[in-house]
Design a protein around this motif. Structure first.
Motif, mmCIF file in Angstrom:
data_model
loop_
_atom_site.group_PDB
_atom_site.id
_atom_site.type_symbol
_atom_site.label_atom_id
_atom_site.label_comp_id
_atom_site.label_asym_id
_atom_site.label_seq_id
_atom_site.Cartn_x
_atom_site.Cartn_y
_atom_site.Cartn_z
ATOM 1 N N THR A 296 10.732 9.134 -3.105
ATOM 2 C CA THR A 296 9.726 9.556 -2.767
ATOM 3 C C THR A 296 8.762 8.590 -2.302
ATOM 4 O O THR A 296 8.923 7.557 -2.730
ATOM 5 N N LEU A 297 7.960 8.986 -1.305
ATOM 6 C CA LEU A 297 6.778 8.066 -0.699
ATOM 7 C C LEU A 297 5.558 7.876 -1.702
ATOM 8 O O LEU A 297 4.935 9.158 -1.711
ATOM 9 N N TYR A 298 5.018 7.054 -2.180
ATOM 10 C CA TYR A 298 3.673 6.974 -3.288
ATOM 11 C C TYR A 298 3.045 5.934 -2.315
ATOM 12 O O TYR A 298 3.333 4.920 -1.859
ATOM 13 N N THR A 299 1.600 6.191 -2.859
ATOM 14 C CA THR A 299 0.422 5.152 -2.670
ATOM 15 C C THR A 299 -0.501 5.211 -3.694
ATOM 16 O O THR A 299 -0.340 5.637 -5.070
ATOM 17 N N THR A 300 -1.754 4.863 -3.615
ATOM 18 C CA THR A 300 -2.729 4.961 -4.597
ATOM 19 C C THR A 300 -3.891 5.658 -3.860
ATOM 20 O O THR A 300 -3.915 6.074 -2.643
ATOM 21 N N SER A 301 -4.959 6.252 -4.737
ATOM 22 C CA SER A 301 -6.184 6.827 -4.141
ATOM 23 C C SER A 301 -6.900 5.986 -3.229
ATOM 24 O O SER A 301 -7.665 6.680 -2.525
ATOM 25 N N ALA A 302 -6.535 4.696 -3.260
ATOM 26 C CA ALA A 302 -7.521 3.832 -2.251
ATOM 27 C C ALA A 302 -6.981 3.986 -0.713
ATOM 28 O O ALA A 302 -7.832 3.712 0.238
ATOM 29 N N GLN B 143 0.753 -1.368 0.011
ATOM 30 C CA GLN B 143 -0.021 -0.166 -0.003
ATOM 31 C C GLN B 143 0.833 1.072 -0.110
ATOM 32 O O GLN B 143 0.358 2.391 -0.178
ATOM 33 N N LEU B 144 2.138 1.255 0.287
ATOM 34 C CA LEU B 144 3.121 2.311 0.464
ATOM 35 C C LEU B 144 4.422 1.944 -0.245
ATOM 36 O O LEU B 144 4.749 0.504 -0.100
ATOM 37 N N ILE B 145 5.004 2.610 -1.031
ATOM 38 C CA ILE B 145 6.083 2.315 -1.656
ATOM 39 C C ILE B 145 7.068 3.814 -1.931
ATOM 40 O O ILE B 145 6.954 4.624 -1.446
ATOM 41 N N MET B 146 8.371 3.344 -1.680
ATOM 42 C CA MET B 146 9.540 4.116 -1.925
ATOM 43 C C MET B 146 9.878 3.956 -3.395
ATOM 44 O O MET B 146 10.244 2.865 -3.841
ATOM 45 N N ALA B 147 10.079 5.171 -4.116
ATOM 46 C CA ALA B 147 10.400 5.014 -5.596
ATOM 47 C C ALA B 147 11.186 6.421 -6.115
ATOM 48 O O ALA B 147 10.775 7.493 -5.349
ATOM 49 N N VAL B 148 11.993 6.186 -7.044
ATOM 50 C CA VAL B 148 12.906 7.411 -7.460
ATOM 51 C C VAL B 148 11.467 8.378 -8.401
ATOM 52 O O VAL B 148 10.905 7.783 -8.862
ATOM 53 N N ASN B 149 11.590 9.576 -7.943
ATOM 54 C CA ASN B 149 10.368 10.460 -8.620
ATOM 55 C C ASN B 149 10.433 10.266 -10.150
ATOM 56 O O ASN B 149 9.326 10.162 -10.706
ATOM 57 N N GLY B 150 11.501 10.115 -10.754
ATOM 58 C CA GLY B 150 11.656 10.056 -12.307
ATOM 59 C C GLY B 150 11.048 8.771 -12.649
ATOM 60 O O GLY B 150 10.230 8.884 -13.862
ATOM 61 N N VAL B 151 11.185 7.617 -11.885
ATOM 62 C CA VAL B 151 10.586 6.502 -12.481
ATOM 63 C C VAL B 151 9.169 6.479 -12.234
ATOM 64 O O VAL B 151 8.573 5.993 -12.926
ATOM 65 N N ALA B 152 8.815 6.884 -11.122
ATOM 66 C CA ALA B 152 7.366 7.186 -10.937
ATOM 67 C C ALA B 152 6.676 8.013 -12.106
ATOM 68 O O ALA B 152 5.736 7.702 -12.489
ATOM 69 N N MET B 153 7.542 8.990 -12.528
ATOM 70 C CA MET B 153 6.864 9.882 -13.764
ATOM 71 C C MET B 153 6.691 9.107 -14.898
ATOM 72 O O MET B 153 5.701 8.959 -15.823
#
Length: 328
Positions: A265-271, A88-98
């Motif tokens: 960056t820390l990412y998740t989803t709208s859920a 439900q939570l991830i760490m990722a490089v912002n460029g890869v997320a883009m």
């Protein structure tokens, strides 16, 4: 440091304080055990578990950014090849997320099912590209890596994605112009130290523990990423920005070196529940001083929303930043 708990998606249990469950269980996908994400993620997960009532967060090791973004949508393998539950939570490089958001790069052939559903929670620390060679090496530029044995990072990692971009900017084909290896940075540093490889790419914090360790017995240098090649990379990918690593950061690196940085960056989803997202972000920044990892001091509110591009903030995170005066 790692919060050890049973793992269940938040939709499978009642929220904090709910009638049907005493706790909400979340999983945070981090990175390889030899990198920064895994130990740092463990400490952040523990902060959340300790400071948010009825919330337990566990972590697992992965191949990092690309794999983590895929894990938001379903099952994925951890770095041991074992099936791990959806995170439900991830760490990722912002460029890869883009790239995931745009179905580009490593997501061009296998796009995410719902790339528009990615939500940003906030930046953790600067992700600095460090290309390491031995101090006595004849390699002075990325262009000099032609024909060399080069560690470019594990498949699916932010390091691998960026390494390929950088090599191509310097006119090198990662498939044919170098002998590419795909170890975690811990193993890559060992290989560099014993002379098995000539150079190693790593998107890492500064200073990076792996580089400090190898430079203790083998002096090292960092290759610059600057000039026209750097300008081209920044023009093509706005997640990059220039950064100077001070001379003396590592044993053998006497001069300042200009390179490129992105953000972890820390990412998740709208859920994710809005109040839960708010609390996760609040605790990560308010309790950052409790993080013992070397980069703990780089977890700062004033850089929390830099470089997010067109990825939306989660409403809970957005509310917190509005209260803090970072957003109107």
């Amino acid at each position: 440091m790692v919060a050890l708990s049973a793992c269940a998606a938040p939709e499978d249990v009642e929220g904090p304080g709910g009638e049907d469950s005493e706790a909400t269980f979340l999983q945070l996908a981090t990175g390889s055990t030899g990198g920064t994400y895994y130990p740092l993620g463990g400490e952040i997960a523990q902060l959340w578990s300790d400071n948010i009532e009825d919330v337990e967060v566990s972590t697992f090791a992965t191949g990092a950014s690309v794999q983590n973004l895929r894990s938001l949508e379903g099952e994925t393998e951890d770095d041991e090849g074992t099936q791990a539950d959806q995170s439900q939570l991830i760490m990722a490089v912002n460029g890869v997320a883009m790239q995931a958001r745009e179905s580009a790069g490593p997501f061009a052939d296998q796009p995410l099912g719902s790339p528009d559903d990615i939500r940003a929670l906030g930046n953790i620390y600067p992700e600095v590209m460090q290309v390491v060679v031995g101090a006595d090496s004849d390699i002075e530029s990325i262009a000099d890596l032609e024909g060399m044995n080069v560690e470019i990072g594990p498949p699916g990692s932010g390091t691998e994605v960026a390494a390929r971009q950088i090599l191509e900017a310097y006119g090198l084909d990662p498939e044919s112009d170098i002998n590419a290896y795909d170890s975690t940075f811990g193993d890559a540093a060992t290989a560099l130290g014993d002379g098995t490889v000539d150079a190693a790419f790593g998107i890492l914090s500064v200073p990076a523990a792996g580089i400090v360790q190898v430079s203790a017995s083998n002096e090292v240098r960092l290759l610059p990423i600057d000039g026209a090649e750097s300008e081209s990379l920044i023009a093509d990918d706005p997640s990059y920005s220039p950064l100077t690593i001070d001379g003396g950061t590592y044993n053998g690196q006497d001069e300042d070196v200009v390179t490129l940085t992105q953000w972890a960056t820390l990412y998740t989803t709208s859920a994710l529940d809005e109040q839960l997202a708010y609390d996760l972000v609040r605790v990560m920044y308010e309790e950052a001083g409790e993080i013992g990892h070397d980069v703990g001091g780089q977890v700062q509110l004033d850089t929390a929303i830099d470089g997010l591009g067109d990825i939306e903030l989660h409403p809970g995170a957005e509310r917190f930043y509005q209260e803090q005066g970072l957003l109107d």
